[in-house]
Design a protein around this motif. Structure first.
Motif, short mmCIF file in Angstrom:
data_model
loop_
_atom_site.label_atom_id
_atom_site.label_comp_id
_atom_site.label_asym_id
_atom_site.label_seq_id
_atom_site.Cartn_x
_atom_site.Cartn_y
_atom_site.Cartn_z
N VAL A 52 10.07 20.40 1.99
CA VAL A 52 9.12 19.63 1.19
C VAL A 52 7.71 20.09 1.54
O VAL A 52 7.50 20.78 2.54
CB VAL A 52 9.26 18.11 1.46
CG1 VAL A 52 10.61 17.60 1.02
CG2 VAL A 52 9.02 17.80 2.94
N ALA A 53 6.76 19.69 0.74
CA ALA A 53 5.36 20.00 1.02
C ALA A 53 4.89 19.21 2.24
O ALA A 53 5.39 18.12 2.50
CB ALA A 53 4.50 19.66 -0.19
N SER A 56 3.15 14.88 0.63
CA SER A 56 3.83 14.54 -0.62
C SER A 56 3.01 13.49 -1.38
O SER A 56 2.08 12.90 -0.82
CB SER A 56 5.24 14.01 -0.35
OG SER A 56 5.19 12.86 0.48
N THR A 58 3.16 10.40 -4.79
CA THR A 58 3.88 9.61 -5.78
C THR A 58 2.87 9.13 -6.83
O THR A 58 1.80 8.63 -6.47
CB THR A 58 4.56 8.39 -5.15
OG1 THR A 58 5.48 8.84 -4.14
CG2 THR A 58 5.32 7.59 -6.20
N GLN A 113 -0.10 23.74 -0.77
CA GLN A 113 0.04 22.50 -1.53
C GLN A 113 0.02 22.77 -3.03
O GLN A 113 0.76 22.16 -3.80
CB GLN A 113 -1.07 21.53 -1.15
CG GLN A 113 -0.92 20.90 0.23
CD GLN A 113 0.24 19.95 0.32
OE1 GLN A 113 0.97 19.93 1.28
NE2 GLN A 113 0.41 19.11 -0.68
N ILE A 118 1.32 19.84 -5.58
CA ILE A 118 0.56 18.69 -5.10
C ILE A 118 -0.80 19.20 -4.63
O ILE A 118 -0.98 19.54 -3.46
CB ILE A 118 1.29 17.97 -3.95
CG1 ILE A 118 2.70 17.58 -4.40
CG2 ILE A 118 0.53 16.72 -3.51
CD1 ILE A 118 3.55 16.99 -3.32
#
Length: 302
Positions: A52-53, A56, A58, A113, A118
């Protein structure tokens, strides 16, 4: 290989299909008389790791409705716990940790990123950690105070390239010595140890390691004994108004003889063989787990 017990992450219990009625299940499968046991301390673990980055995100899409008559827009409220800040404290902490803890430059993190979808511009990263650093200033000052009370202090510095210096910084360096204005920039490391505790401090600016150590020791309690200063023999490490018991780095001294051993084998042999016994003695002291006084006694006895 790392055992699953070393993973500090989420864990999911997976119950056995026969755990509800093991006897009946085993009879149905014609396994005969089998004792069902579940060892809760050592389950059969399956570890799955995902990429994953580093940071993160949302997106909460809150519905907006407009009244036909009044024209007022009604926006749905976000769930509890979402907060009002775009970057929460964990994002700020991770950005600072990546840059100053693991050496990932802001520009490199921006590229990573962005590739993960993101975006996190380098300028934004600086704004985040700069604002957070002001909240940590009291903690930093306390670390300096605690480091000043150490029994052994190590210090050294290296040159540091700073792309942009303010006018005040340049003028401050020139005012320190009008005849020979200092224009170099250095990062000094000061490691203070006391028992099992160690505190590492870093200072970047025009001062040398000795001058930064003087600023640290200015916070030392007067009733404490004179500390031991561990450093190489460079004059910059002892420059400053402070009192220490200087213990120059033996590894640096030995390295100087190693560098010329091919040119002067006979002259360097005595020194290197003598130092070999010193290192052997110290390794023995560490193997025995001796404290500092006992370690000194062992060296003096041999």
């Amino acid at each position: 290989r790392s055992g699953f017990s070393q993973f500090d992450c989420g864990r999911i219990d997976v119950p056995s299909a026969i755990s509800s009625n093991p006897a009946a299940t085993l009879r149905k499968r014609r396994r005969g008389s089998v004792t069902y046991r579940r060892n809760a301390e050592a389950p059969a673990a399956l570890v799955r790791i995902q990429g994953v980055a580093p940071l993160s995100a949302t997106v909460w899409e809150c519905d907006r409705l407009r009244g036909n008559l009044c024209g007022e827009v009604y926006t749905a409220e976000a769930p509890d716990g979402v907060g009002t800040e775009k970057y929460d404290e964990t994002a700020v902490a991770m950005t600072g940790l990546l840059s100053y803890g693991t050496g990932v430059p802001f520009n490199r993190l921006e590229v990573l990123q962005g590739g993960m979808g993101i975006p996190l511009p380098a300028a934004t990263q600086w704004d985040l950690v700069n604002a957070a650093s002001q909240k940590l200033e009291p903690l930093y000052e306390e670390l300096v105070t605690q480091a000043a009370q150490g029994e052994v202090l190590h210090n050294d510095d290296t040159t540091m390239k700073v792309l942009d210096l303010t006018k005040e910084q340049v003028e401050g360096a020139s005012a320190a010595d009008e005849s020979q204005p200092r224009v170099g920039v250095f990062t000094s490391g000061v490691i203070s140890t006391k028992g099992e505790r160690a505190i590492a401090l870093f200072f970047t600016g025009h001062q040398h390691a000795g001058e930064n150590l003087a600023d640290v020791l200015a916070k030392r309690k007067v009733e404490l004994a004179t500390p031991i200063q561990m450093c190489d023999a460079l004059a910059a490490n002892t420059a400053g108004d402070f009192t220490t018991i200087v213990a120059n780095c033996l590894a640096h001294a030995r390295r100087g003889f190693i560098d010329v051993v091919t040119d002067f084998p006979t002259e360097t042999q005595l020194v290197l063989e003598t130092l070999r016994e010193v290192y052997r003695c110290d390794a023995d002291a560490k193997k025995r787990g001796l404290n500092d006084p006992a370690r000194l006694e062992l060296h003096q006895a041999q």
